[in-house]
Design an enzyme around this catalytic site. Structure first.
Site, short mmCIF file in Angstrom:
data_model
loop_
_atom_site.label_atom_id
_atom_site.label_comp_id
_atom_site.label_asym_id
_atom_site.label_seq_id
_atom_site.Cartn_x
_atom_site.Cartn_y
_atom_site.Cartn_z
N ASP A 81 0.81 -1.22 0.00
CA ASP A 81 0.00 0.00 0.00
C ASP A 81 0.85 1.27 0.00
O ASP A 81 2.06 1.22 0.20
CB ASP A 81 -0.96 -0.01 1.19
CG ASP A 81 -0.28 -0.43 2.51
OD1 ASP A 81 0.96 -0.34 2.60
OD2 ASP A 81 -1.00 -0.84 3.42
N ASN A 150 -7.23 -2.80 14.25
CA ASN A 150 -8.64 -2.97 13.85
C ASN A 150 -8.81 -4.16 12.90
O ASN A 150 -9.88 -4.37 12.34
CB ASN A 150 -9.17 -1.69 13.19
CG ASN A 150 -8.46 -1.36 11.88
OD1 ASN A 150 -7.53 -2.06 11.47
ND2 ASN A 150 -8.88 -0.30 11.21
N HIS A 152 -7.11 -4.63 10.06
CA HIS A 152 -6.84 -4.40 8.64
C HIS A 152 -5.60 -5.17 8.18
O HIS A 152 -4.70 -5.48 8.97
CB HIS A 152 -6.76 -2.90 8.29
CG HIS A 152 -5.54 -2.18 8.74
ND1 HIS A 152 -5.50 -0.80 8.86
CD2 HIS A 152 -4.30 -2.61 9.09
CE1 HIS A 152 -4.30 -0.43 9.25
NE2 HIS A 152 -3.55 -1.51 9.40
N GLU A 157 -9.58 -1.77 5.23
CA GLU A 157 -10.19 -1.46 6.52
C GLU A 157 -11.43 -2.33 6.74
O GLU A 157 -11.95 -2.93 5.78
CB GLU A 157 -10.56 0.03 6.54
CG GLU A 157 -9.38 0.98 6.33
CD GLU A 157 -8.42 1.07 7.52
OE1 GLU A 157 -8.29 0.08 8.29
OE2 GLU A 157 -7.77 2.12 7.68
P1 PGA Z 1 2.47 -1.80 12.65
O1 PGA Z 1 1.34 -1.76 11.53
O2 PGA Z 1 3.48 -2.78 12.19
O3 PGA Z 1 3.00 -0.40 12.67
O4 PGA Z 1 1.79 -2.22 13.91
C1 PGA Z 1 0.78 -2.95 11.09
C2 PGA Z 1 -0.39 -2.66 10.19
O5 PGA Z 1 -1.10 -1.66 10.43
O6 PGA Z 1 -0.61 -3.43 9.25
#
Ligand code: PGA
Length: 255
Positions: A81, A150, A152, A157
């Site tokens: 992304d 959450n 994702h 999302e």
């Molecule tokens: P993080 O993000 O490694 O900063 O916890 C993971 C994600 O949001 O996929």
């Protein structure tokens, strides 16, 4: 004996889970998966993730890939992304994250290091171009994934259809809350281009990495709930080629 106990393997509702005592062993094994893939298939397509979780992974990969007798010279990488509205050179772009932490440190042909172009005038067209390029090159051989609090995966999302391909997404309030710390006083983008849930699940092999207590609750939900749109990571349960790599903290709510 100690070596034998460095991790334990189990299945949670049918999904393979590896739980590590030390995160250094976790990242070593995660990197070895990549090195083995490149040894077997030097022109493999590797799906990459960003976020805090992956910093030690890239540190390990970039320092050890030569010793592991591997090369990225024929490989393609595809990041999950990118924020919409940021130039590649923006310090907050995922392109900059990748260049800083990996691309500038390995022997990849830079034109084969793919990240969606968030600065495109037409993000929707950029999303379709990205999806087409992945399929034109034969799909993803090995996909790395983090997981948001959450649920994702990529920037898919809660509520994203499981059949989605690479698309433009509005970021959720939870993601904005979690990631705005990286933007300091600057306003963080409200939308992003992300590989879709179907794109992700079409990979031949998927490695999900989650470390730390803050991920324990979502890891448990993703692994034990019925696949449902409210938790995008639950889509992975339908996929037999998925391994969750966890530390003791992120696995602490699993029985
Ligand atoms: P993080 O993000 O490694 O900063 O916890 C993971 C994600 O949001 O996929």
């Amino acid at each position: 004996m100690a070596r034998l106990q460095r991790k334990r393997e189990c299945h949670v509702h049918g999904t393979r889970v590896l739980v590590y005592k030390n995160t250094s062993d976790l990242f070593k094994d995660a990197a070895n998966e990549l090195f083995e893939t490149l040894r077997r298939k030097p022109d493999a397509n590797i799906g990459l993730a960003t976020g805090a979780t992956f910093l030690p992974f890239y540190k390990y990969v970039s320092s050890k890939y030569k010793i592991a007798r591997t090369s990225f010279s024929k490989a393609n990488t595809f990041n999950l992304d990118e924020y919409v509205g940021l130039e590649r050179s923006d310090m907050h772009s995922y392109f900059t994250y990748m260049r800083t932490n990996l691309f500038s440190k390995i022997d990849i042909d830079q034109k084969n290091a793919n990240v969606p172009d968030g600065s495109s005038k037409d993000p929707k067209a950029e999303a379709s171009r990205y999806e087409s390029k992945i399929s034109r090159l034969g799909g993803i051989d090995l996909q790395y994934l983090g997981i948001g609090q959450n649920g994702h995966i990529g920037f898919n999302e809660p509520g994203t259809p499981f059949g989605s391909k690479t698309h433009v997404v509005r970021l959720s309030a939870s993601t904005i809350r979690q990631n705005s710390k990286y933007f300091g006083n600057g306003k963080m983008p409200r939308s992003a281009i992300t590989m879709g849930i179907k794109t992700i699940n079409s990979a031949n092999k998927i490695v999900v990495i989650a470390v730390g207590k803050a991920k324990a609750s979502i890891v448990k939900k993703a692994l034990t709930c019925k696949p449902n749109k409210k938790i995008p990571a639950s889509s992975l349960k339908r996929n037999a080629n998925v391994t969750f790599m966890l530390d003791n903290k992120s696995a602490s709510l699993l029985k």
